[in-house]
Design an enzyme around this catalytic site. Structure first.
Site, mmCIF file in Angstrom:
data_model
loop_
_atom_site.group_PDB
_atom_site.id
_atom_site.type_symbol
_atom_site.label_atom_id
_atom_site.label_comp_id
_atom_site.label_asym_id
_atom_site.label_seq_id
_atom_site.Cartn_x
_atom_site.Cartn_y
_atom_site.Cartn_z
ATOM 1 N N SER A 205 45.193 31.634 46.193
ATOM 2 C CA SER A 205 46.009 31.843 45.000
ATOM 3 C C SER A 205 45.360 32.842 44.063
ATOM 4 C CB SER A 205 46.214 30.515 44.264
ATOM 5 O OG SER A 205 44.962 29.994 43.854
ATOM 6 N N ALA A 207 44.602 33.719 39.916
ATOM 7 C CA ALA A 207 44.140 32.878 38.816
ATOM 8 C C ALA A 207 45.300 32.160 38.149
ATOM 9 C CB ALA A 207 43.403 33.732 37.792
ATOM 10 N N ILE A 208 45.083 30.886 37.823
ATOM 11 C CA ILE A 208 46.053 30.121 37.025
ATOM 12 C C ILE A 208 45.527 30.048 35.603
ATOM 13 C CG2 ILE A 208 47.289 27.940 36.776
ATOM 14 C CD1 ILE A 208 46.801 27.457 39.759
ATOM 15 N N THR A 209 44.425 29.336 35.419
ATOM 16 C CA THR A 209 43.825 29.222 34.087
ATOM 17 C C THR A 209 42.406 29.781 34.096
ATOM 18 O OG1 THR A 209 43.081 26.960 34.582
ATOM 19 C CG2 THR A 209 45.212 27.209 33.498
ATOM 20 N N SER A 210 42.005 30.456 35.176
ATOM 21 C CA SER A 210 40.637 30.952 35.312
ATOM 22 C C SER A 210 40.601 32.475 35.192
ATOM 23 C CB SER A 210 40.075 30.525 36.668
ATOM 24 O OG SER A 210 40.758 31.195 37.703
ATOM 25 N N THR A 214 40.702 33.419 44.084
ATOM 26 C CA THR A 214 40.144 34.023 45.299
ATOM 27 C C THR A 214 40.886 35.300 45.676
ATOM 28 O OG1 THR A 214 39.364 31.898 46.136
ATOM 29 C CG2 THR A 214 39.705 33.632 47.755
ATOM 30 N N ASP A 267 47.347 21.728 33.911
ATOM 31 C CA ASP A 267 47.168 21.494 35.355
ATOM 32 C C ASP A 267 47.043 19.990 35.577
ATOM 33 O OD1 ASP A 267 46.808 21.961 37.997
ATOM 34 O OD2 ASP A 267 44.870 22.940 37.830
ATOM 35 N N LYS A 299 37.100 21.179 35.425
ATOM 36 C CA LYS A 299 38.445 20.591 35.452
ATOM 37 C C LYS A 299 38.364 19.086 35.669
ATOM 38 C CE LYS A 299 41.653 23.000 37.376
ATOM 39 N NZ LYS A 299 42.484 23.706 38.384
#
Length: 504
Positions: A205, A207-210, A214, A267, A299
């Site tokens: 995936s 980044a969502i909240t980072s 990768t 999340d 998290k």
């Protein structure tokens, strides 16, 4: 010429990108808006050549559009396969049962498999707005999902897209639940495992909240937006790939949820489990290692929370005949030095090339995880996987395999370097006693990561390290002076990244 049918409009392309949110643009005084009483934010059905979707109405008050013209956001335009000048029809959408199910969840009611399937179906088909999706995500986070609901959500997300199959009995994968800056072990693990001989078609995936996912870091080296034919070709030749899962429609509902989730910085556990497992099962994996970092600013904050997550992951995995190994790891501080795509890529390359200055913690953790994956092989004794992984790394086989994967995907690019940097130094002498992972990640994002690959933070210290006054703690990297200043202002507001216990 103005059509006598006010519901029929001619398309004009404006090229407005709303990512995956379908939007239609009309003149506020257009005939259809006047006749139907539609105003901005109304939900309307757009039909074109046998296809349709539900879009959010935005209105225009200038001559950008004529009264008989409409435009669509890029996502809606591509979804409907529209062309300039085409005719579309717009109408009132039918009432959605899925909305009532979402409202029911808000008030703590449980969702059945049928209800979950309909919600996910409407999300994928564009029938629910971002507000409705945000409402759904909030309900999942606030009221939670029980084990059965998590299983139902996972199944619905798997069924929302394609499911891959591979010519191997053993198809392996690895995933980290996140929350730990710099933990870019996948790019080291994949070539080790592939060089050993196991098939690992890695779909990752963004980044969502980072500050980086990768896929964002791999994109520094090679293209990740692979179509299915390219992905299969790379895996056939190299036993592995490292691709962005969104480019091949694996669990497409997950990408739509993540888009809204990213804006909410939210999340939830049940949705996290469904997100992880739906992607892995859709990618054709049947053996999976999951890394769960535990720490006060990760998290997953406590061992109890980690055990609960592990139990849910195992129960759902079992239902889909997915063999799972979970590993609890240290989440008290970042892994590696670089935080942000290019800086993480630099660390990965240093490990793969066995450079003397390579981050030891990143190498050790990658070997732990790679060893666990290798031990899925029936030919490997339990407890020997890490030794095998280390031999592959030290021999140079892992680096050679990584280069081959990158080249097969169309790359092996040089790592770019940021134009602007600013180093933060210790104000006092003492010992590093705490690291705030969340503030560190936020700092990297404010500097421009992951949108700008070179942006991020180089973290130069570790817990327990003694520092002298004026010693560098971390360096902010940015693509522009404004972004560097923006990130630095976060620190000036009092947000602490490291805690130093001052010497007396």
């Amino acid at each position: 010429m103005i059509s006598s049918d006010y519901s029929t409009l001619h398309l004009k392309k404006l090229g407005i990108d709303t990512y995956t949110e379908p939007v239609i643009y009309l003149r506020r005084d257009s005939y259809i808006c006047r006749s139907e009483g539609w105003t901005a934010e109304a939900r309307v059905k757009v039909s074109h050549n046998g296809n349709s979707l539900i879009a959010t109405l935005n209105t225009v008050e200038t001559d950008l559009l004529r009264r008989n013209e409409a435009s669509l956001s890029t996502y809606a335009w591509n979804f409907l396969k529209a062309k300039e000048g085409d005719e579309i029809k717009i109408s009132h959408p039918k009432a959605l049962d899925s909305l009532s199910f979402i409202r029911s969840k808000v008030f703590e009611n449980r969702l059945t498999a049928e209800q979950m399937n309909l919600i996910i179906k409407d999300i994928v088909e564009g029938n629910l707005s971002d507000i409705h999706i945000a409402m759904f995500l909030t309900a999942l986070a606030g009221k939670g999902l029980n084990q059965e609901e998590t299983l139902n959500l996972t199944s619905a997300m798997i069924n929302s897209g394609r499911i891959l199959s591979w010519p191997a009995d053993l198809v392996v994968d690895k995933h980290c639940v996140g929350g730990l800056p710099g933990n870019r072990t996948t790019l080291i693990l994949v070539p080790i495992v592939a060089a050993f001989g196991l098939m690992i078609p890695k779909t990752s995936s963004r980044a969502i909240t980072s500050p980086a996912g990768t896929a964002d870091t791999m994109e520094v080296f090679a293209p990740v937006n692979l179509d299915l034919a390219t992905m299969k070709r790379v895996v056939k030749h190299e036993n592995a790939c490292i691709a962005w899962g969104g480019s091949i429609s694996l669990s497409p509902a997950d990408d739509l949820l993540i888009r809204v989730e990213r804006s909410m910085n939210l999340d939830s556990e049940g949705q996290m489990v469904a997100s992880i497992l739906s992607k892995k099962i859709s990618a054709g994996s049947n053996h999976l290692v999951i890394d769960i970092p535990i720490g006060p600013t990760a998290k997953i904050r406590t061992l109890e929370q980690a055990k609960k997550l592990k139990s849910t992951l195992e129960a759902v995995s079992k239902a889909f005949s997915l063999k799972l190994t979970t590993i609890f790891s240290d989440g008290f501080q970042p892994i590696g030095r670089g935080i942000g795509p290019a800086l993480e890529a630099r660390d990965v390359l240093a490990v793969l090339k066995n450079e003397k200055n390579a981050p030891q913690d990143l190498m050790d953790h990658a070997l732990d995880l790679a060893g666990a994956v290798i031990e899925f092989s029936p030919d490997v004794k339990q407890g020997t996987g890490k030794t095998i992984a280390k031999e592959i790394l030290i021999s140079g086989k892992a680096y050679k395999k990584f280069v081959a994967i990158c080249e097969m995907q169309g790359g092996m690019f040089e790592i770019p370097i940021a134009k602007y940097r600013h180093t933060i130094t210790a104000k006092v002498a003492g010992t590093i006693t705490a690291v705030n992972n969340r503030n560190l990640a936020q700092l990297a994002k404010l500097a421009g990561a992951p949108i700008f690959k070179t942006s991020g933070v180089d973290f130069l210290v570790k817990l327990g390290m003694r520092v002298s006054k004026g010693q560098p703690l971390f360096t902010i990297h940015a693509n522009a002076q404004g972004e560097l200043d923006y990130a630095f202002s976060f620190l000036e507001l009092g947000h602490k990244v490291v805690t130093i216990e001052e010497e007396i």
